[in-house]
Design an enzyme around this catalytic site. Structure first.
Site, PDB file in Angstrom:
ATOM      1  N   TYR A  96      -9.993 -17.181  -6.677  1.00 38.48           N
ATOM      2  CA  TYR A  96      -8.566 -17.529  -6.586  1.00 38.48           C
ATOM      3  C   TYR A  96      -8.238 -18.740  -7.457  1.00 38.48           C
ATOM      4  O   TYR A  96      -7.237 -18.754  -8.183  1.00 38.48           O
ATOM      5  CB  TYR A  96      -8.250 -17.793  -5.115  1.00 38.48           C
ATOM      6  N   GLY A 153     -14.882 -21.922  -1.341  1.00 39.84           N
ATOM      7  CA  GLY A 153     -14.635 -20.525  -0.942  1.00 39.84           C
ATOM      8  C   GLY A 153     -13.615 -19.795  -1.790  1.00 39.84           C
ATOM      9  O   GLY A 153     -13.235 -18.661  -1.467  1.00 39.84           O
ATOM     10  N   GLY A 162       0.823  -1.213   0.000  1.00 39.11           N
ATOM     11  CA  GLY A 162       0.000   0.000   0.000  1.00 39.11           C
ATOM     12  C   GLY A 162       0.857   1.263   0.000  1.00 39.11           C
ATOM     13  O   GLY A 162       0.458   2.298   0.550  1.00 39.11           O
TER      14      GLY A 162
HETATM   15  N1  CAA Z   1     -16.785 -28.169   2.185  1.00 41.15           N
HETATM   16  C1  CAA Z   1     -18.116 -28.255   2.256  1.00 41.15           C
HETATM   17  N2  CAA Z   1     -18.876 -27.444   3.039  1.00 41.15           N
HETATM   18  C2  CAA Z   1     -18.242 -26.516   3.730  1.00 41.15           C
HETATM   19  C3  CAA Z   1     -16.833 -26.368   3.699  1.00 41.15           C
HETATM   20  C4  CAA Z   1     -16.103 -27.257   2.891  1.00 41.15           C
HETATM   21  N3  CAA Z   1     -14.778 -27.182   2.783  1.00 41.15           N
HETATM   22  N4  CAA Z   1     -16.498 -25.348   4.491  1.00 41.15           N
HETATM   23  C5  CAA Z   1     -17.648 -24.843   5.011  1.00 41.15           C
HETATM   24  N5  CAA Z   1     -18.694 -25.564   4.563  1.00 41.15           N
HETATM   25  C6  CAA Z   1     -20.108 -25.370   4.887  1.00 41.15           C
HETATM   26  C7  CAA Z   1     -20.319 -25.100   6.356  1.00 41.15           C
HETATM   27  O1  CAA Z   1     -20.396 -26.305   7.082  1.00 41.15           O
HETATM   28  C8  CAA Z   1     -21.637 -24.334   6.337  1.00 41.15           C
HETATM   29  O2  CAA Z   1     -22.682 -25.244   6.123  1.00 41.15           O
HETATM   30  P1  CAA Z   1     -24.175 -24.970   6.711  1.00 41.15           P
HETATM   31  O3  CAA Z   1     -24.639 -23.670   6.057  1.00 41.15           O
HETATM   32  O4  CAA Z   1     -24.933 -26.164   6.267  1.00 41.15           O
HETATM   33  O5  CAA Z   1     -24.001 -24.844   8.189  1.00 41.15           O
HETATM   34  C9  CAA Z   1     -21.506 -23.491   5.079  1.00 41.15           C
HETATM   35  O6  CAA Z   1     -20.558 -24.173   4.221  1.00 41.15           O
HETATM   36  C10 CAA Z   1     -20.931 -22.115   5.414  1.00 41.15           C
HETATM   37  O7  CAA Z   1     -21.096 -21.318   4.309  1.00 41.15           O
HETATM   38  P2  CAA Z   1     -20.731 -19.783   4.403  1.00 41.15           P
HETATM   39  O8  CAA Z   1     -20.909 -19.165   3.064  1.00 41.15           O
HETATM   40  O9  CAA Z   1     -21.458 -19.136   5.541  1.00 41.15           O
HETATM   41  O10 CAA Z   1     -19.206 -19.883   4.701  1.00 41.15           O
HETATM   42  P3  CAA Z   1     -18.356 -19.002   5.688  1.00 41.15           P
HETATM   43  O11 CAA Z   1     -18.579 -17.585   5.344  1.00 41.15           O
HETATM   44  O12 CAA Z   1     -18.537 -19.459   7.080  1.00 41.15           O
HETATM   45  O13 CAA Z   1     -16.865 -19.422   5.271  1.00 41.15           O
HETATM   46  C11 CAA Z   1     -14.954 -19.398   3.849  1.00 41.15           C
HETATM   47  C12 CAA Z   1     -16.471 -19.474   3.913  1.00 41.15           C
HETATM   48  C13 CAA Z   1     -14.453 -18.039   4.354  1.00 41.15           C
HETATM   49  C14 CAA Z   1     -14.576 -19.536   2.387  1.00 41.15           C
HETATM   50  C15 CAA Z   1     -14.355 -20.513   4.700  1.00 41.15           C
HETATM   51  O14 CAA Z   1     -14.937 -21.735   4.329  1.00 41.15           O
HETATM   52  C16 CAA Z   1     -12.852 -20.637   4.514  1.00 41.15           C
HETATM   53  O15 CAA Z   1     -12.084 -19.839   5.025  1.00 41.15           O
HETATM   54  N6  CAA Z   1     -12.415 -21.669   3.806  1.00 41.15           N
HETATM   55  C17 CAA Z   1     -11.004 -21.899   3.560  1.00 41.15           C
HETATM   56  C18 CAA Z   1     -10.680 -21.469   2.167  1.00 41.15           C
HETATM   57  C19 CAA Z   1      -9.235 -21.752   1.902  1.00 41.15           C
HETATM   58  O16 CAA Z   1      -8.784 -22.879   1.867  1.00 41.15           O
HETATM   59  N7  CAA Z   1      -8.444 -20.694   1.649  1.00 41.15           N
HETATM   60  C20 CAA Z   1      -7.066 -20.862   1.427  1.00 41.15           C
HETATM   61  C21 CAA Z   1      -6.362 -19.554   1.747  1.00 41.15           C
HETATM   62  S1  CAA Z   1      -4.590 -19.722   1.642  1.00 41.15           S
HETATM   63  C22 CAA Z   1      -4.311 -19.933   0.033  1.00 41.15           C
HETATM   64  O17 CAA Z   1      -5.146 -19.729  -0.801  1.00 41.15           O
HETATM   65  C23 CAA Z   1      -2.930 -20.348  -0.366  1.00 41.15           C
HETATM   66  C24 CAA Z   1      -2.991 -21.467  -1.299  1.00 41.15           C
HETATM   67  O18 CAA Z   1      -2.854 -21.253  -2.491  1.00 41.15           O
HETATM   68  C25 CAA Z   1      -3.117 -22.823  -0.785  1.00 41.15           C
HETATM   69  P1  NAP Z   2       2.171 -13.287   1.399  1.00 42.13           P
HETATM   70  O1  NAP Z   2       3.215 -13.413   2.432  1.00 42.13           O
HETATM   71  O2  NAP Z   2       0.892 -12.614   1.715  1.00 42.13           O
HETATM   72  O3  NAP Z   2       2.834 -12.597   0.128  1.00 42.13           O
HETATM   73  C1  NAP Z   2       2.071 -12.096  -0.922  1.00 42.13           C
HETATM   74  C2  NAP Z   2       2.891 -11.027  -1.589  1.00 42.13           C
HETATM   75  O4  NAP Z   2       2.190 -10.534  -2.731  1.00 42.13           O
HETATM   76  C3  NAP Z   2       3.147  -9.844  -0.663  1.00 42.13           C
HETATM   77  O5  NAP Z   2       4.537  -9.610  -0.624  1.00 42.13           O
HETATM   78  C4  NAP Z   2       2.422  -8.699  -1.329  1.00 42.13           C
HETATM   79  O6  NAP Z   2       3.138  -7.491  -1.304  1.00 42.13           O
HETATM   80  C5  NAP Z   2       2.376  -9.137  -2.769  1.00 42.13           C
HETATM   81  N1  NAP Z   2       1.282  -8.483  -3.465  1.00 42.13           N
HETATM   82  C6  NAP Z   2      -0.050  -8.707  -3.291  1.00 42.13           C
HETATM   83  N2  NAP Z   2      -0.740  -7.885  -4.102  1.00 42.13           N
HETATM   84  C7  NAP Z   2       0.161  -7.152  -4.796  1.00 42.13           C
HETATM   85  C8  NAP Z   2       0.053  -6.138  -5.764  1.00 42.13           C
HETATM   86  N3  NAP Z   2      -1.148  -5.716  -6.231  1.00 42.13           N
HETATM   87  N4  NAP Z   2       1.189  -5.591  -6.251  1.00 42.13           N
HETATM   88  C9  NAP Z   2       2.391  -5.999  -5.816  1.00 42.13           C
HETATM   89  N5  NAP Z   2       2.564  -6.956  -4.894  1.00 42.13           N
HETATM   90  C10 NAP Z   2       1.452  -7.516  -4.383  1.00 42.13           C
HETATM   91  O7  NAP Z   2       1.743 -14.720   0.861  1.00 42.13           O
HETATM   92  P2  NAP Z   2       2.618 -15.930   0.322  1.00 42.13           P
HETATM   93  O8  NAP Z   2       2.050 -17.136   0.902  1.00 42.13           O
HETATM   94  O9  NAP Z   2       4.058 -15.658   0.400  1.00 42.13           O
HETATM   95  O10 NAP Z   2       2.155 -15.932  -1.225  1.00 42.13           O
HETATM   96  C11 NAP Z   2       3.046 -15.780  -2.313  1.00 42.13           C
HETATM   97  C12 NAP Z   2       2.419 -16.397  -3.558  1.00 42.13           C
HETATM   98  O11 NAP Z   2       2.287 -17.805  -3.354  1.00 42.13           O
HETATM   99  C13 NAP Z   2       1.003 -15.896  -3.858  1.00 42.13           C
HETATM  100  O12 NAP Z   2       0.845 -15.766  -5.246  1.00 42.13           O
HETATM  101  C14 NAP Z   2       0.113 -17.008  -3.345  1.00 42.13           C
HETATM  102  O13 NAP Z   2      -1.110 -17.023  -4.004  1.00 42.13           O
HETATM  103  C15 NAP Z   2       0.970 -18.191  -3.662  1.00 42.13           C
HETATM  104  N6  NAP Z   2       0.668 -19.384  -2.896  1.00 42.13           N
HETATM  105  C16 NAP Z   2       0.729 -19.363  -1.539  1.00 42.13           C
HETATM  106  C17 NAP Z   2       0.464 -20.531  -0.845  1.00 42.13           C
HETATM  107  C18 NAP Z   2       0.503 -20.620   0.640  1.00 42.13           C
HETATM  108  O14 NAP Z   2       0.016 -21.626   1.156  1.00 42.13           O
HETATM  109  N7  NAP Z   2       1.065 -19.651   1.350  1.00 42.13           N
HETATM  110  C19 NAP Z   2       0.131 -21.683  -1.549  1.00 42.13           C
HETATM  111  C20 NAP Z   2       0.073 -21.641  -2.935  1.00 42.13           C
HETATM  112  C21 NAP Z   2       0.356 -20.493  -3.593  1.00 42.13           C
HETATM  113  P3  NAP Z   2       2.943  -6.378  -0.195  1.00 42.13           P
HETATM  114  O15 NAP Z   2       2.816  -7.120   1.121  1.00 42.13           O
HETATM  115  O16 NAP Z   2       4.170  -5.561  -0.323  1.00 42.13           O
HETATM  116  O17 NAP Z   2       1.694  -5.672  -0.550  1.00 42.13           O
END
Ligand code: CAA
Ligand code: NAP
Length: 248
Positions: A155, A151, A37
């Protein structure tokens, strides 16, 4: 041979820092892209910390989701270091939400930061790589781009799109010494994963056969390999680093 320059977007983040360190160790001049930011002091403090740990990095500000900001970022890097030989498209964000609740803003933010960014940045360095007859583009995708995730319609779409980009560009530049590859990490312990609720993360972790989350170094080692001369015959590939969570 003079030193090659690597630019790592999101270079000051969790995985980015490990990638910068690994490429520095392999002999690259490393530039870490940051956004924060516009908080330049935060990036300078990161740079100082890295220096204290023995790593010398340049830093470059830019918003990779914005084409003009990307251009300014690359212009500055090229002016200081010359052509970028290795681009690691690592910057990314999540805005998790079930699809029915997902706003257009959440969709656009994620598509722009994770996918449009790849177009913005790669377009600006590819001619230099072709001129040099050597280049490496490494796109950091995700296991969730391969298998989908509850969710993460936004992405997963962006991350899957990255690999379609990889496979297409790889064909266009293969004969000119430039490789383009994807790495798809599984759940790696960084700020991005720490933001998931504990209960949900525990459930996800229980689906990883290796029995733990990954660490950033485990991704960075493979980036260093793909960036090396030894990987000259590897192009258009998608390397899964996910502890066995998804096999295909
Ligand atoms: N599978 C099936 N059902 C699921 C579920 C799943 N994985 N997770 C939640 N549900 C269900 C709940 O049990 C609930 O059911 P009921 O309504 O029947 O009670 C319902 O879905 C909840 O729905 P909501 O829309 O209200 O969901 P929420 O707002 O509570 O949460 C969410 C949604 C924020 C997406 C949450 O599920 C979440 O955080 N999920 C994880 C997503 C994830 O893996 N993100 C990765 C981030 S890191 C990353 O992305 C790096 C990478 O590359 C790996
Ligand atoms: P992180 O620590 O949050 O790093 C993400 C980086 O992306 C930050 O340095 C951030 O920069 C930068 N970024 C985000 N938006 C940007 C923008 N608009 N312009 C320039 N820079 C930006 O997360 P991380 O886990 O290291 O993730 C790195 C990469 O790996 C991501 O692409 C993520 O999707 C991927 N990935 C992560 C995981 C995991 O489990 N952690 C798994 C699979 C893939 P600033 O902080 O300076 O804004």
């Amino acid at each position: 041979m003079s030193k090659r320059t690597a630019l790592v977007t999101g270079g000051t983040g969790g995985i980015g820092t490990a990638i910068c360190r690994e490429l520095f160790t392999e002999g690259f001049t490393v530039v870490a892209g940051y956004n924060s930011g516009g908080n330049h002091d935060k990036a300078r403090a990161w740079q100082e910390d890295q220096r204290a740990a023995g790593y010398e990095f340049d830093i470059a500000y830019g918003d990779v989701s914005d084409s003009e900001s990307s251009r300014q970022c690359i212009d500055g890097v090229v002016e200081t270091h010359g052509n970028v030989h290795c681009l690691v498209n690592n910057a990314g964000i999540t805005r998790d939400s079930t699809f029915r609740k997902m706003t257009l803003e959440q969709w656009d933010q994620v598509l722009n930061a994770n996918l449009r960014s790849v177009f913005n940045m790669t377009r600006l360095v590819i001619d230099g790589m072709l001129e040099e007859r050597w280049g490496r583009v490494i796109n950091i995708s995700s296991v969730n781009g391969q298998k989908g995730q509850f969710g993460q319609a936004n992405y997963a779409a962006a991350k899957a799109g990255m690999h379609g980009f990889t496979k297409s560009l790889a064909q266009e530049v293969a004969s000119k010494g430039v490789t383009v590859n994807t790495i798809s990490p599984g759940y790696i312990m960084t700020a991005m994963v720490a933001a998931i609720g504990d209960e949900i993360l525990e459930k996800i972790a229980s689906t990883i056969p290796v029995g733990r989350l990954g660490n950033p170094d485990e991704v960075a080692h493979s980036v260093a390999f793909l960036a090396s001369d030894r990987a000259a015959f590897v192009t258009g590939s998608n390397l899964a680093i996910n502890g066995g969570q998804h096999m295909f």
